[in-house]
Design a protein around this motif. Structure first.
Motif, PDB file in Angstrom:
ATOM      1  N   GLY A   1       0.670  -1.063   0.065  1.00  0.00           N
ATOM      2  CA  GLY A   1      -0.064  -0.099   0.097  1.00  0.00           C
ATOM      3  C   GLY A   1       0.867   1.363  -0.051  1.00  0.00           C
ATOM      4  O   GLY A   1       2.018   1.125  -0.060  1.00  0.00           O
ATOM      5  N   ASP A   2       0.117   2.496  -0.010  1.00  0.00           N
ATOM      6  CA  ASP A   2       0.775   3.606   0.043  1.00  0.00           C
ATOM      7  C   ASP A   2       1.671   4.050   1.226  1.00  0.00           C
ATOM      8  O   ASP A   2       2.757   4.874   1.145  1.00  0.00           O
ATOM      9  CB  ASP A   2       0.061   4.847  -0.484  1.00  0.00           C
ATOM     10  CG  ASP A   2      -0.429   4.943  -1.658  1.00  0.00           C
ATOM     11  OD1 ASP A   2       0.134   4.141  -2.529  1.00  0.00           O
ATOM     12  OD2 ASP A   2      -1.489   5.606  -2.179  1.00  0.00           O
ATOM     13  N   ASP A   3       1.432   3.422   2.426  1.00  0.00           N
ATOM     14  CA  ASP A   3       1.861   3.522   3.714  1.00  0.00           C
ATOM     15  C   ASP A   3       3.305   2.769   3.776  1.00  0.00           C
ATOM     16  O   ASP A   3       3.735   2.978   4.616  1.00  0.00           O
ATOM     17  CB  ASP A   3       1.052   3.421   4.921  1.00  0.00           C
ATOM     18  CG  ASP A   3       0.282   2.178   4.744  1.00  0.00           C
ATOM     19  OD1 ASP A   3       0.206   1.409   3.434  1.00  0.00           O
ATOM     20  OD2 ASP A   3      -0.390   1.659   5.745  1.00  0.00           O
ATOM     21  N   VAL A   4       3.649   2.083   2.774  1.00  0.00           N
ATOM     22  CA  VAL A   4       4.701   1.313   2.825  1.00  0.00           C
ATOM     23  C   VAL A   4       5.813   1.833   2.118  1.00  0.00           C
ATOM     24  O   VAL A   4       5.712   2.462   1.002  1.00  0.00           O
ATOM     25  CB  VAL A   4       4.727  -0.128   2.356  1.00  0.00           C
ATOM     26  CG1 VAL A   4       5.988  -0.909   2.413  1.00  0.00           C
ATOM     27  CG2 VAL A   4       3.591  -0.810   2.826  1.00  0.00           C
ATOM     28  N   PHE A   5       7.077   2.411   2.800  1.00  0.00           N
ATOM     29  CA  PHE A   5       7.979   3.100   2.104  1.00  0.00           C
ATOM     30  C   PHE A   5       8.671   2.218   1.225  1.00  0.00           C
ATOM     31  O   PHE A   5       8.893   1.190   1.242  1.00  0.00           O
ATOM     32  CB  PHE A   5       9.224   3.442   3.250  1.00  0.00           C
ATOM     33  CG  PHE A   5       8.789   4.588   3.951  1.00  0.00           C
ATOM     34  CD1 PHE A   5       9.309   5.868   3.702  1.00  0.00           C
ATOM     35  CD2 PHE A   5       8.041   4.343   5.189  1.00  0.00           C
ATOM     36  CE1 PHE A   5       8.829   6.961   4.587  1.00  0.00           C
ATOM     37  CE2 PHE A   5       7.525   5.560   5.961  1.00  0.00           C
ATOM     38  CZ  PHE A   5       7.898   6.768   5.755  1.00  0.00           C
ATOM     39  N   LYS A   6       8.997   2.918   0.000  1.00  0.00           N
ATOM     40  CA  LYS A   6       9.386   2.277  -1.191  1.00  0.00           C
ATOM     41  C   LYS A   6      10.862   2.012  -1.322  1.00  0.00           C
ATOM     42  O   LYS A   6      11.722   2.549  -0.351  1.00  0.00           O
ATOM     43  CB  LYS A   6       9.203   3.014  -2.411  1.00  0.00           C
ATOM     44  CG  LYS A   6       7.657   3.346  -2.794  1.00  0.00           C
ATOM     45  CD  LYS A   6       7.500   4.169  -3.932  1.00  0.00           C
ATOM     46  CE  LYS A   6       5.967   4.105  -4.190  1.00  0.00           C
ATOM     47  NZ  LYS A   6       5.137   5.193  -4.580  1.00  0.00           N
ATOM     48  N   TYR A   7      11.469   1.291  -1.844  1.00  0.00           N
ATOM     49  CA  TYR A   7      12.760   1.118  -1.976  1.00  0.00           C
ATOM     50  C   TYR A   7      13.270   1.802  -3.327  1.00  0.00           C
ATOM     51  O   TYR A   7      12.586   2.260  -4.008  1.00  0.00           O
ATOM     52  CB  TYR A   7      13.376  -0.460  -1.980  1.00  0.00           C
ATOM     53  CG  TYR A   7      12.994  -1.290  -3.316  1.00  0.00           C
ATOM     54  CD1 TYR A   7      11.760  -1.765  -3.796  1.00  0.00           C
ATOM     55  CD2 TYR A   7      14.046  -1.495  -4.279  1.00  0.00           C
ATOM     56  CE1 TYR A   7      11.550  -2.506  -4.847  1.00  0.00           C
ATOM     57  CE2 TYR A   7      13.702  -2.465  -5.296  1.00  0.00           C
ATOM     58  CZ  TYR A   7      12.541  -2.912  -5.863  1.00  0.00           C
ATOM     59  OH  TYR A   7      12.253  -3.518  -6.910  1.00  0.00           O
ATOM     60  N   TYR A   8      14.849   1.768  -3.280  1.00  0.00           N
ATOM     61  CA  TYR A   8      15.390   2.824  -4.362  1.00  0.00           C
ATOM     62  C   TYR A   8      16.122   1.937  -5.160  1.00  0.00           C
ATOM     63  O   TYR A   8      17.193   1.104  -4.630  1.00  0.00           O
ATOM     64  CB  TYR A   8      16.163   3.640  -3.631  1.00  0.00           C
ATOM     65  CG  TYR A   8      16.735   4.594  -4.754  1.00  0.00           C
ATOM     66  CD1 TYR A   8      15.804   5.552  -5.131  1.00  0.00           C
ATOM     67  CD2 TYR A   8      17.896   5.006  -4.745  1.00  0.00           C
ATOM     68  CE1 TYR A   8      16.351   6.568  -6.051  1.00  0.00           C
ATOM     69  CE2 TYR A   8      18.439   5.811  -5.472  1.00  0.00           C
ATOM     70  CZ  TYR A   8      17.635   6.824  -6.139  1.00  0.00           C
ATOM     71  OH  TYR A   8      18.088   7.657  -7.124  1.00  0.00           O
ATOM     72  N   ALA A   9      15.706   1.781  -6.284  1.00  0.00           N
ATOM     73  CA  ALA A   9      16.676   0.950  -7.545  1.00  0.00           C
ATOM     74  C   ALA A   9      16.508   1.864  -8.782  1.00  0.00           C
ATOM     75  O   ALA A   9      15.350   2.285  -9.064  1.00  0.00           O
ATOM     76  CB  ALA A   9      16.221  -0.572  -7.482  1.00  0.00           C
ATOM     77  N   ASP A  10      17.566   1.775  -9.552  1.00  0.00           N
ATOM     78  CA  ASP A  10      17.490   2.233 -10.882  1.00  0.00           C
ATOM     79  C   ASP A  10      17.258   3.959 -10.824  1.00  0.00           C
ATOM     80  O   ASP A  10      16.497   4.283 -11.914  1.00  0.00           O
ATOM     81  CB  ASP A  10      16.593   1.698 -11.681  1.00  0.00           C
ATOM     82  CG  ASP A  10      17.566   1.045 -13.182  1.00  0.00           C
ATOM     83  OD1 ASP A  10      18.543   1.461 -13.416  1.00  0.00           O
ATOM     84  OD2 ASP A  10      16.964   0.173 -13.602  1.00  0.00           O
ATOM     85  N   GLY A  11      17.632   4.547  -9.883  1.00  0.00           N
ATOM     86  CA  GLY A  11      17.097   5.769  -9.786  1.00  0.00           C
ATOM     87  C   GLY A  11      15.627   6.355  -9.493  1.00  0.00           C
ATOM     88  O   GLY A  11      15.277   7.243  -9.596  1.00  0.00           O
TER      89      GLY A  11
END
Ligand code: G3H
Length: 478
Positions: A1-11
């Motif tokens: 869901g939107d409340d889950v912090f996203k991970y960072y890949a490929d900028g």
């Protein structure tokens, strides 16, 4: 869901295909504070691929440009001090002021790496052949430092930002790409820090950050064939990693049992304040914390009294109030600390204060007359509990220090500099501090442990060198 912090890949900021998340539990409230993505092995593979591809062009980016981007990231990081420090308070219960200084220290470290990098990497060597027997002056050797490739950075919960950038910045200035796996507690602070690098404008894939369960992606990351170097700080999982990792350079810092030796002629006020700061700041959750006091019997009563007077003044409570002693990171950590305390009680240690615990919050405790058969004489509580062992000569103190399986730092308090040097030489640790508590910083100092405390040496310059290898070109003259 939107409340889950996203991970960072490929900028980019991404949602994991796993559909799962990992909870970050607030040590103070013991409730879920944040959720982060539970990345899959497939996603790790993709991250590794893009890190590998990005590294090739990053290595060709001029050194001064790499430095410029790091300076930019450092400035942005400092601008984001408040929101990052707020995360640290919620995720790892670091006292508010310490959380803020962790971010500032991190910005400074990134800038220092950029400055040091342009010097250290801006120079190579030139050798001639005729210094070695049997050779004419017909070979000229040119050396330079080249990047390793993809560096995997795994920092611990106690400095999720600072011990992340202490790996990221040297890796990047040297032309490596970085894959960061933050600790679960501290993951959101780390993601926020990564965002600062994103804002600085690093090319996509040069820095990535994957979050998830150790059981799913832990071994997968550390054993991944795409990884060319691992920089790890944490507990004894580091030993397991070193056994499983491939033929790649490893930099590991795995805790300590830093001894504090107090001689008869010591400045006892200085020693007492160093013990309180060294043993109890961030509630003892530092690998460099003073973890055992070895004091000469003749001054022990006075020293213990002085330490207790200072302990009584420490504030205990939530990190938001900037209390000195805050809840330890997890319930299992608190339980472990309690086990060590109960073992010492059973075996007859003197409790200078009453043992008190509420949830993860443990009140500061000094245990006097600790004996060799007590677990706390040897084990690392990673909490606000400190054992005192009384000794009748310096050799006993040195012996205790060297009998430990750890060997990170140690300290000695005396006014006799000759004695201090001799004791420093005799202590089997990576560093010995004379008349101050152990500490990693300033961050350009070498930082290393022996035995189970780790391998390799950190500190800005050492880390830059460690994350490079020597390339030489030999010109053969006719
Ligand atoms: O916890 C391990 C850290 O490297 C210690 O750093 O001495 O700055 O607290 P510190």
């Amino acid at each position: 869901g939107d409340d889950v912090f996203k991970y960072y890949a490929d900028g980019e900021w991404k949602v994991s295909n796993s559909g799962k998340s990992v909870p970050v539990v607030n040590p103070t409230t013991r409730k879920i504070q944040f959720l982060v993505q539970a990345c899959t092995q497939e996603e790790v593979n993709k991250v590794m691929e893009s890190a590998k591809a990005a590294q090739k062009s990053w290595a060709k980016t001029p050194l001064w440009k790499r430095a410029e981007l790091l300076h930019k990231a450092a400035a942005i990081l400092k601008d984001h001090k408040k929101p990052i420090a707020d995360c640290l308070v919620k995720e790892i219960a670091k006292p508010a002021k310490d959380a803020a200084s962790e971010v500032v220290r991190s910005g400074d470290l990134v800038s220092y790496c950029a400055e040091e990098g342009v010097r250290v990497l801006g120079e190579g060597k030139f050798l001639v052949s005729d210094s070695f027997p049997g050779n004419e002056r017909t070979k000229y050797c040119l050396t330079s430092k080249i990047p390793l490739g993809v560096v995997l950075a795994i920092p611990p919960f106690n400095y999720p930002v600072n011990l992340a950038v202490s790996k990221i910045a040297p890796a990047l200035i040297a032309g490596n790409s970085i894959v960061l796996k933050p600790p679960t507690q501290g993951a959101v602070s780390a993601l926020h820090m990564v965002h600062c690098f994103h804002l600085a404008g690093f090319p996509k894939g040069v820095i990535s950050c994957v979050t998830g369960k150790g059981s799913e992606i832990g071994d997968f990351l550390t054993m991944h064939p795409g990884v060319n170097c691992i920089s790890f700080t944490g507990g004894d999982t580091g030993i397991a990693i070193s056994k499983k990792a491939g033929m790649i350079p490893l930099q590991m810092e795995l805790g300590g049992k830093d001894a504090c030796i107090i001689l008869e002629d010591a400045d006892l006020d200085l020693a007492a304040s160093s013990i309180v700061k060294g043993g109890f700041s961030y509630s003892g959750q530092r690998c460099t914390a003073v973890k055992v006091v070895l004091v000469m019997e003749s001054v022990a009563d006075t020293l213990v009294k002085k330490v207790n007077e200072k302990l009584a003044k420490l504030t205990v409570g939530p990190p938001e109030n900037d209390c000195d002693i805050t809840p330890v990171v997890t319930e299992s950590s608190a339980n472990f600390i309690e086990d060590l305390v109960m073992d010492a009680k059973k075996k007859g240690a003197t409790f200078c204060q009453e043992y008190k615990r509420e949830g993860n919050l443990i009140w500061p405790l000094l245990l006097d007359n600790v004996k060799q058969d007590m677990r706390i004489a040897w084990e690392e509580p990673f909490g606000p509990v400190l054992p005192v062992i009384r000794i009748s000569n310096a050799e006993e103190g040195i012996h205790h220090c060297n009998a430990s399986n750890f060997g990170l730092q140690g300290c000695v308090f005396t006014k006799d500099i000759n004695k201090a040097i001799l004791i420093s030489d005799a202590m089997e640790t990576g560093t010995v501090q004379i008349n101050s508590a152990p500490a990693r910083g300033p961050d350009h100092f070498p930082f290393q442990g022996v035995k189970d405390s780790g391998i390799g040496s950190q500190g800005v310059t050492n880390s830059i060198n460690m994350m490079t290898k020597i390339k030489s070109t030999v010109i053969n003259l006719p």
